[in-house]
Design an enzyme around this catalytic site. Structure first.
Site, mmCIF file in Angstrom:
data_model
loop_
_atom_site.group_PDB
_atom_site.id
_atom_site.type_symbol
_atom_site.label_atom_id
_atom_site.label_comp_id
_atom_site.label_asym_id
_atom_site.label_seq_id
_atom_site.Cartn_x
_atom_site.Cartn_y
_atom_site.Cartn_z
ATOM 1 N N GLU A 136 43.620 48.197 11.327
ATOM 2 C CA GLU A 136 44.945 47.814 10.130
ATOM 3 C C GLU A 136 45.894 48.692 11.436
ATOM 4 O O GLU A 136 47.287 47.803 10.976
ATOM 5 C CB GLU A 136 44.001 47.749 9.072
ATOM 6 C CG GLU A 136 43.424 46.524 9.613
ATOM 7 C CD GLU A 136 42.206 46.824 9.628
ATOM 8 O OE1 GLU A 136 41.565 48.157 9.105
ATOM 9 O OE2 GLU A 136 41.365 45.930 10.222
ATOM 10 N N ASP A 193 35.488 42.446 5.461
ATOM 11 C CA ASP A 193 34.111 42.503 4.096
ATOM 12 C C ASP A 193 34.710 42.023 3.161
ATOM 13 O O ASP A 193 34.960 41.547 2.660
ATOM 14 C CB ASP A 193 34.801 43.864 3.881
ATOM 15 C CG ASP A 193 34.509 45.364 4.978
ATOM 16 O OD1 ASP A 193 33.872 44.609 6.199
ATOM 17 O OD2 ASP A 193 34.823 46.270 5.019
ATOM 18 N N ASP A 196 36.570 48.345 15.102
ATOM 19 C CA ASP A 196 37.541 48.446 13.534
ATOM 20 C C ASP A 196 38.291 48.924 13.534
ATOM 21 O O ASP A 196 38.407 50.323 14.024
ATOM 22 C CB ASP A 196 35.701 48.378 13.080
ATOM 23 C CG ASP A 196 35.582 48.738 11.612
ATOM 24 O OD1 ASP A 196 36.532 47.150 10.656
ATOM 25 O OD2 ASP A 196 34.777 48.875 10.971
#
Ligand code: NOJ
Length: 836
Positions: free
Chosen positions: A499, A572, A496
């Site tokens: 980015e 999300d 996770d």
């Protein structure tokens, strides 16, 4: 099978206002100088001409210089390569022999090595005079053309019909690197952040046109319609933003926006009324912005769609895919960036996640409730709270004192566990991972050369520099059973925040002037950072299993090639009907651009879904290639048994339906693994001529046989054809043995009342199976028969007519099906069954 037509309800997508994302934290195009400059340039401003055209090393090569080069600007070098099956690659870079101040970044490790073998080494080119152009053959009736003045590159059918072109509107611009002079201030400021930009402006932009095109699609990741809406031109608001491709951790994203989310795939596909498709891909990892012009923007009326591509850095490394069928385009793209990895069978089932399952007891309880309520599932997930203070590869010893035993208990029921491992490492001198990474010099550096220090879940953190193959290999080694204490063979991984997310960084990410190995600036590699992290983890799991166990790694960030390393999800989202709706165009877009193993959080990550929304989400989510329920820690518990008997039953039915369809999904995953054709498909991929499907983003195909449609009432409809055709793929569901031929691949055809099973695997495929087919259900067969003849066994089998049941669901339409009971045929053998 073609005769099987499903229709499921999404029910009333009431329009609701979503929680709003913090727009001001992110740059608009106007606040992004390279984007603003490119967007304000007028068509026809490019004065470059192509000269010195020649063949070199199998490529067509030319120089690009301004027509009147009074300022003595260095030429750019253009090279054009041709590959088999309709692929043209165009590269444009600075001339290295003239020693530019810095070598521009070329993204390694994305283009698959097999592509080289498909290269058609050019030996000659033809010349045309009106206008002066150089032409090469592409094969299959296509040609690539470099027009000299002004320079333009296009691909056409030999008949002259254009397919794709670059710089037809003269918007090409390439800002060459310059040496910084006295008094030059190249800094850029955004909010409290300053980007030192030591190499100044280095952006590239150009226009790309798709001919005979009704719509363009692709370029994820955005929460928006499947057919991309125009961002500039007639009928579009002046304030509209281009589609942004910049991997960001966007808190509470909007369900309708061109704003860039967690991943970036600069690959666009066009489709038109002629039933033909084409594609364009730019391999570049810097921030990109893309405009889609509304038809008529240039005063011309045409069947073309024009687009403008703008990137902050890198080189032009682009691919033209000629199609002409939609599936040809995805195959062509896959032959450049790879097909999706073959998942383990368990990974295609249902996954249960939550931030967080609190402790071992919670895990045991949730696990046993699935059994109690007869709801199948395969994987239980642990989010960040399972660790010792967000130090990955550790366990909170009070909450998870016996992680191995916990996994073994799940494993005994054939279930797996997934734990989260993020790329930010807690800067804690007593933490083994931080100590080692620091000593080895494995962190990304800030612009002054110190280990970059940013804020994320653990507080002050540094980030592993995944661009380096050496560091990736070291990272992979962290997943060995010895290094990851408490892990077992049934544990897999979730990557996770890759980015990367940096809470106190500009736009919640790493500063663009941070430095990676080899002096590569973060701005040049940003969109690929998460890809390299995913790759390193996935390769680590392969090493852990000594090359025998297929990895499972879920990633949030994406880039071209991600499909080779695992699954992804859309981050999300929110528990709102609009987020359920937009999940379909988002997943269709991902599949079209290579990333077929994708899903959205069932139920919505933020907020509490009303029971009906949750039920509907399971009913649709059962068709997502990646099927996982997940929720934020502030939400109420929402396991499928918490909403009353009727809702539990509906969610159970949805999950059962998925399990009933698993052999079909698995066969489709194999198809994607071999060809690149996605599991979830837009209707026009199967029905390319049907214009009514081109902008439909509520219905979709699962493979070529199952249509899922958002309607108001639940029906299961059959078409009237008495013919059907389908495939089945089977392997051990786990290892890489399928690459050595350990699989079964069969085709089933029903025609003239006879069902035939034939082998379609190549001769080297050797798996055999004693498995007998228990029953065969035929939909849409006219009633009457009561027995069947099985050959070559020469035996009769019993036939029964009855209602259609799928995983506990009984079709409310009253549809009746024909069931052949215990035909006694083996799944790996040739046979026929004749309805008598
Ligand atoms: C952000 C992810 O998108 C979400 O799924 C996860 O639960 C949180 N990080 C905590 O790890």
């Amino acid at each position: 099978m073609r005769s099987l037509l499903f229709s499921l309800s999404l029910l009333c997508f009431a329009s609701q206002t979503s929680l709003s994302w913090k727009k001001e934290e992110f740059r608009s195009c106007d606040q992004t100088p390279f984007c603003k400059r490119a967007r304000s340039r007028a068509p026809g401003t490019c004065s470059l001409i192509a000269t010195d055209v020649t063949i070199s090393d199998g490529d067509l090569v030319a120089k690009l210089t301004p027509k009147d080069n009074d300022d003595h600007i260095n030429p750019l070098i253009l090279s054009l390569s041709v590959y088999r099956n309709g692929i043209v690659r165009l590269r444009i870079d600075e001339d290295h022999s003239l020693n530019p101040p810095k070598k521009r970044f070329r993204v390694p490790d994305v283009v698959v090595s097999e592509l080289e073998a498909k290269k058609i080494r050019l030996e000659k080119f033809a010349t045309e005079n009106d206008p002066p152009s150089s032409v090469v053959h592409v094969g299959d009736g296509y040609e690539a053309v470099v027009r000299h003045e002004p320079f333009e590159v296009y691909v056409r059918e030999r008949s002259g019909r254009r397919v794709l072109s670059l710089n037809s509107h003269g918007l090409f611009d390439f800002e060459q690197m310059r040496k910084k002079g006295e008094g030059d201030n190249w800094e850029e400021k955004f909010r409290t952040h300053t980007d030192s930009r030591p190499f100044g402006s280095q952006s590239i932009s150009f226009d790309v046109s798709f001919y005979e095109s009704s719509f363009v699609y692709g370029i994820p990741e955005h929460a928006t319609s499947f057919a991309l809406k125009p961002t500039k031109g007639p009928g579009v608001e002046e304030s509209a933003e281009p589609y942004r491709l910049f991997n960001l951790d966007v808190f509470e994203y909007d369900h309708e926006s061109p704003f860039g989310l967690y991943g970036s795939i600069p690959f666009m596909v066009s489709h038109g009324g002629t039933g033909k498709s084409s594609g364009f891909f730019w391999l570049n990892a810097a921030e990109m912005q893309i405009d889609v012009f509304a038809k008529g923007w240039d005063g011309e009326s045409s069947s073309r769609i024009d687009t403008l591509w703008m990137s902050e850095a890198g080189i032009v490394d682009t691919f033209f895919f000629v199609g002409p069928e939609p599936k040809d385009v995805v195959r062509q793209y896959a032959s450049v960036t790879g097909t999706s990895a073959m998942p383990q069978l368990f990974a295609t089932g249902y996954h249960q996640c939550r931030w967080n399952y609190k402790d071992e007891e919670d895990v045991a309880q949730v696990d046993s409730k699935f059994d109690e309520y007869d709801i199948p599932y395969d994987v239980l997930w642990l989010d960040i709270e399972h660790t010792d203070g967000k130090r990955y590869f550790t366990w909170d010893s009070a909450l998870f004192p016996n992680p191995e035993e916990m996994q073994k208990k799940l494993g005994a029921k054939g279930r797996r566990m997934v734990t989260i491992v993020d790329p930010h490492i807690k800067r804690d001198d007593t933490y083994f991972l931080h100590k080692e990474a620091t000593e080895m010099g494995y962190y990304v550096k800030d612009s002054s050369g110190k280990d970059f220090d940013g804020w994320c879940w653990p507080g002050s953190s540094s980030y592993i520099d995944m661009l380096s193959p050496e560091i990736r290999e070291w990272w992979g080694g962290r997943f060995s059973y010895k290094n990851y204490v408490g892990s077992t063979p049934s544990l897999y991984i979730w990557n996770d925040m890759n980015e990367p997310s940096v809470f106190n960084g500009p736009e919640v990410t790493m500063p663009r002037d941070a430095l990676h190995v080899g002096g590569v600036e973060h701005r040049e590699v940003h969109n690929a950072y998460g890809y390299y992290f995913h790759m390193a983890t996935s390769d680590g799991l392969v090493m852990r299993g000594e090359g025998k166990d297929r990895p499972f790694v879920l990633s949030r960030a994406i880039f071209p090639g991600t499909q080779r390393y695992g699954a992804i999800w859309t981050g999300d989202n929110t528990a709102e009907w609009e987020h359920l709706r937009v999940s379909i165009p988002m997943l269709l877009t991902l599949g079209l651009t290579g990333i077929t193993f994708s899903g959205a959080d069932i139920g919505g990550f933020f907020g509490n879904p009303e029971p009906e929304l949750l039920v509907r989400w399971y009913q649709v989510g059962a068709y997502y290639p990646f099927f996982r329920g997940h929720a934020h820690h502030d939400t109420k518990r929402r396991e499928p048994w918490l909403f009353g008997e009727r809702n539990t039953e509906l969610m159970r039915d949805a999950i059962h339906t998925r399990y009933t369809l698993l052999p079909y999904f698995y066969t489709l995953f194999r198809e994607a693994n071999v060809t690149g054709v996605p599991v979830l498909r837009p209707l026009w991929m199967e029905f390319p001529q049907d214009e009514a499907t081109f902008s439909n983003d509520e219905a979709f195909m699962v493979g070529n046989g199952l249509l899922v449609q958002g309607v108001y009432t639940k029906v299961i409809a059959l078409n009237s054809s008495q013919e059907a055709d389908g495939e089945l793929y089977i392997d051990d569901g786990k290892s890489f043995e399928f690459k050595r031929g350990a699989y079964i691949h069969r085709r089933f055809v029903f025609s003239n009342g006879v069902l035939t099973s034939t082998n379609i695997a190549p001769p080297e495929a050797s798996l055999s199976s004693q498995c007998l087919i228990d029953r065969i259900i035929l939909l849409g067969h006219s009633s009457g028969p009561n027995s069947a003849l099985v050959e070559p066994l020469n035996q009769k089998a019993e036939i029964e007519m009855g209602p259609l049941r799928m995983g506990g669901l009984v079709a409310s339409s009253g549809t009746r099906v024909l069931t052949i009971r215990k035909p006694g045929v083996r799944v790996d053998q040739d046979w026929t069954i004749k309805i008598l």
